[in-house]
Design an enzyme around this catalytic site. Structure first.
Site, PDB file in Angstrom:
ATOM      1  N   ASP A 159      -2.220  -1.516  -4.218  1.00 60.25           N
ATOM      2  CA  ASP A 159      -2.741  -0.364  -4.949  1.00 60.25           C
ATOM      3  C   ASP A 159      -1.724   0.100  -5.992  1.00 60.25           C
ATOM      4  O   ASP A 159      -1.810   1.196  -6.525  1.00 60.25           O
ATOM      5  CB  ASP A 159      -3.123   0.785  -4.003  1.00 60.25           C
ATOM      6  N   LEU A 168       0.867  -1.187   0.000  1.00 61.69           N
ATOM      7  CA  LEU A 168       0.000   0.000   0.000  1.00 61.69           C
ATOM      8  C   LEU A 168       0.898   1.230   0.000  1.00 61.69           C
ATOM      9  O   LEU A 168       1.830   1.311   0.803  1.00 61.69           O
ATOM     10  CB  LEU A 168      -0.883   0.050   1.246  1.00 61.69           C
ATOM     11  N   HIS A 169       0.604   2.190  -0.886  1.00 59.90           N
ATOM     12  CA  HIS A 169       1.403   3.412  -0.840  1.00 59.90           C
ATOM     13  C   HIS A 169       0.662   4.651  -1.330  1.00 59.90           C
ATOM     14  O   HIS A 169       1.115   5.767  -1.104  1.00 59.90           O
ATOM     15  CB  HIS A 169       2.675   3.247  -1.684  1.00 59.90           C
ATOM     16  N   ARG A 170      -0.481   4.487  -2.002  1.00 62.38           N
ATOM     17  CA  ARG A 170      -1.142   5.645  -2.589  1.00 62.38           C
ATOM     18  C   ARG A 170      -1.713   6.554  -1.504  1.00 62.38           C
ATOM     19  O   ARG A 170      -2.320   6.082  -0.545  1.00 62.38           O
ATOM     20  CB  ARG A 170      -2.245   5.215  -3.562  1.00 62.38           C
ATOM     21  N   PRO A 171      -1.531   7.871  -1.667  1.00 57.83           N
ATOM     22  CA  PRO A 171      -2.036   8.811  -0.658  1.00 57.83           C
ATOM     23  C   PRO A 171      -3.500   8.605  -0.319  1.00 57.83           C
ATOM     24  O   PRO A 171      -3.903   8.733   0.849  1.00 57.83           O
ATOM     25  CB  PRO A 171      -1.791  10.178  -1.310  1.00 57.83           C
TER      26      PRO A 171
END
Length: 398
Positions: free
Chosen positions: A304, A226-229
Site C-alpha cells: 500500500d 503494509l502500513h497505511r492506517p
C-alpha cells in the site's frame, strides 16, 4: 561536517537552500537532489534539516548510510504525535532555523507532515517555497497526505513534477504553468543509484535469521508491505487482508517486511495465528538497499506504499496495490501497477495471472531515467538567479 557550501559569483550571494527531510520516503528523494546541487557548477549552498518526524534512530541511520545522504546540519528531533501536534511542533522548531540562516528558499519533498509544516513557516516569513514531487493527487481527502499535497502546492513558488498529468492537476487548482517544471522522478534517481549496491534477498534473509528456503520456490517469491492506517488499524480489515495474503502464500511464498505499526496491530488484535511461517517469512523493517534487493528479485510485490508503486515500475516488477486509489496513476497507466484494493477475488485473480506468465509488463515513464535531480538543480539555480522568487514575493504582498 556541515553541508553548507559557499557560492560567491559576480553579483551573486545566495543564502542556503534549506532542504527538509522528515520521514523515510523523503530521504530517498532528497539524496539525489543534494548530490546534484553539490555537483552543479557553481554548487548551490545547502542546509539539510531533518525534522525528526521519522523517529526510529536505527532506521534513519541506515537510510543515510545506504543513500550516502550527508548527515543533517540540523535535527529538530520532533518525534511522533498526532498530525496536529507533530505539524505544530515542526513549525515551532523550524521557524528559528529560517530566522538564523536566511535561506534563498526552502525545498520540501513529497507529502508528509514536515513537508506542509516547513512550507507554512517559510511562506509566512516571506521565503520562497520549492515543492519537489508536486501535483500528485489521489482525490481521496480522507488521506492526510492528500491534504498536505494540496496545501503545499498552493503556497509553493516553484513546483517540480514527476509526470505530465501532474501539471494538469495543478492547472485545475489555479496554479499557473509558469510556476511548474516537469523534471522527472527523483525517487527513480535513487533506484538507479542504489541498484548496483542492493543487498541480495538471500543475504537479507540470512542477516535476519529467516528461512531462506522460500527463495528456491519454482515460482519465485512475493514481497509484502503494509502500513497505511486504513489497512492496518482496524481488526476486521487487517484480518481479511492477512487471510487473503495467506491464500496467496499457499501458491507463492511471501516475504513480509513488517512496519512497526503493522506488527503491533497484528499482535494487539491477536492475528499472528493467521500467518503460516513456512509460507510467509516475517522480517523487521528493512533498509533501502535490502528492500531494493528484495523487490528486484520478486515475482510480485503487494503493497500500500506509494513509493513502492514507483520503484516496481522502474524495476519492471509487477505490483498489486492494496488500495482503492493512487496518487501515482502513471504507474497504472504506463507501469507495472494494478489497483486491487482489498478485494479478495481481484487480488487472487491478479496473482494467478502473474504466476501464469501474463503479468503486467508496462514501461518506464518519461524522465524516470536517473537524472531528475540534475534537471531540478539546473532549473533551481537559474530560477534563483533570475530574480523570479523575489518577484513572486512582491506580487503576493497585500
Amino acid at each position: 561536517m556541515s553541508n553548507q557550501s559557499s557560492m560567491k559569483t559576480p553579483g551573486n550571494d545566495l543564502g542556503p537552500v534549506i532542504c527538509v527531510v522528515g520521514a523515510r520516503p523523503n530521504f530517498m528523494k532528497m539524496a539525489p537532489i543534494l548530490r546534484a546541487m553539490a555537483a552543479h557548477v557553481p554548487p548551490l549552498p545547502v542546509l539539510l534539516v531533518h525534522t525528526g518526524q521519522h523517529y526510529d534512530k536505527d532506521m534513519s541511520d541506515r537510510l543515510f548510510e545506504d543513500l550516502r545522504l550527508p548527515r543533517p546540519d540540523v535535527n529538530l528531533e520532533v518525534g511522533s504525535g498526532t498530525h496536529a501536534i507533530q505539524t505544530a511542533e515542526v513549525m515551532r522548531r523550524f521557524e528559528p532555523i529560517v530566522d538564523t540562516y536566511k535561506p534563498s528558499c526552502v525545498a520540501v519533498v513529497g507529502d508528509v507532515n514536515s513537508t506542509l509544516a516547513c512550507s507554512l513557516v517559510a511562506v509566512k516569513k516571506g521565503v520562497p517555497v520549492v515543492h519537489i514531487e508536486a501535483g500528485l493527487r489521489s482525490y481521496d481527502r480522507a488521506m492526510p497526505e492528500e491534504i498536505n499535497r494540496i496545501l503545499t502546492d498552493q503556497i509553493s513558488d516553484r513546483l517540480y513534477t514527476t509526470e505530465r498529468t501532474a501539471e494538469e492537476n495543478l492547472r485545475l487548482e489555479g496554479i499557473p504553468s509558469s510556476r511548474v517544471c516537469f523534471a522527472g522522478n527523483v525517487m527513480i534517481d535513487s533506484v538507479v543509484f542504489g541498484r548496483s549496491n542492493a543487498r541480495s534477498a538471500a543475504e537479507t534473509l540470512k542477516v535476519c535469521n529467516a528461512d531462506a528456503s522460500v527463495l528456491s520456490h519454482p515460482l519465485g517469491y512475493g514481497v509484502v508491505t503494509l502500513h497505511r492506517p486504513s489497512n492496518v488499524d482496524h481488526p476486521e480489515t487487517l484480518r481479511a487482508l492477512l487471510g487473503v495474503l495467506g491464500e496467496v502464500a499457499a501458491r507463492l511464498p511471501l516475504v513480509f517486511a513488517l512496519h512497526p505499526r503493522t506488527r503491533s496491530n497484528i499482535e494487539r488484535f491477536g492475528l499472528m495465528d493467521l500467518i503460516d511461517p513456512t509460507r510467509m517469512v516475517l522480517l523487521p523493517p528493512q533498509g533501502y538497499l535490502e528492500m531494493l534487493g528484495l523487490m528486484s528479485g520478486a515475482t510480485v510485490v503487494l503493497t500500500d506504499s506509494g513509493g513502492l508503486q514507483e520503484e516496481t515500475t522502474a524495476l519492471g516488477v509487477p505490483c498489486l496495490t492494496l488500495r482503492e486509489n493512487t496518487e501515482r496513476p502513471i504507474t497504472v497507466e504506463q507501469g507495472t501497477n494494478i489497483l486491487v484494493g482489498r478485494d479478495r477475488q481481484a487480488i487472487l485473480g491478479a496473482v494467478q495471472e502473474i504466476l501464469a506468465g501474463n503479468g503486467k509488463r508496462g514501461r518506464v515513464p518519461e524522465f524516470w531515467d536517473g537524472h531528475a535531480a540534475e534537471r531540478i538543480a539546473a532549473d533551481l539555480y537559474q530560477w534563483l538567479m533570475s530574480g523570479k522568487p523575489q518577484a513572486a514575493l512582491k506580487s503576493s504582498t497585500p
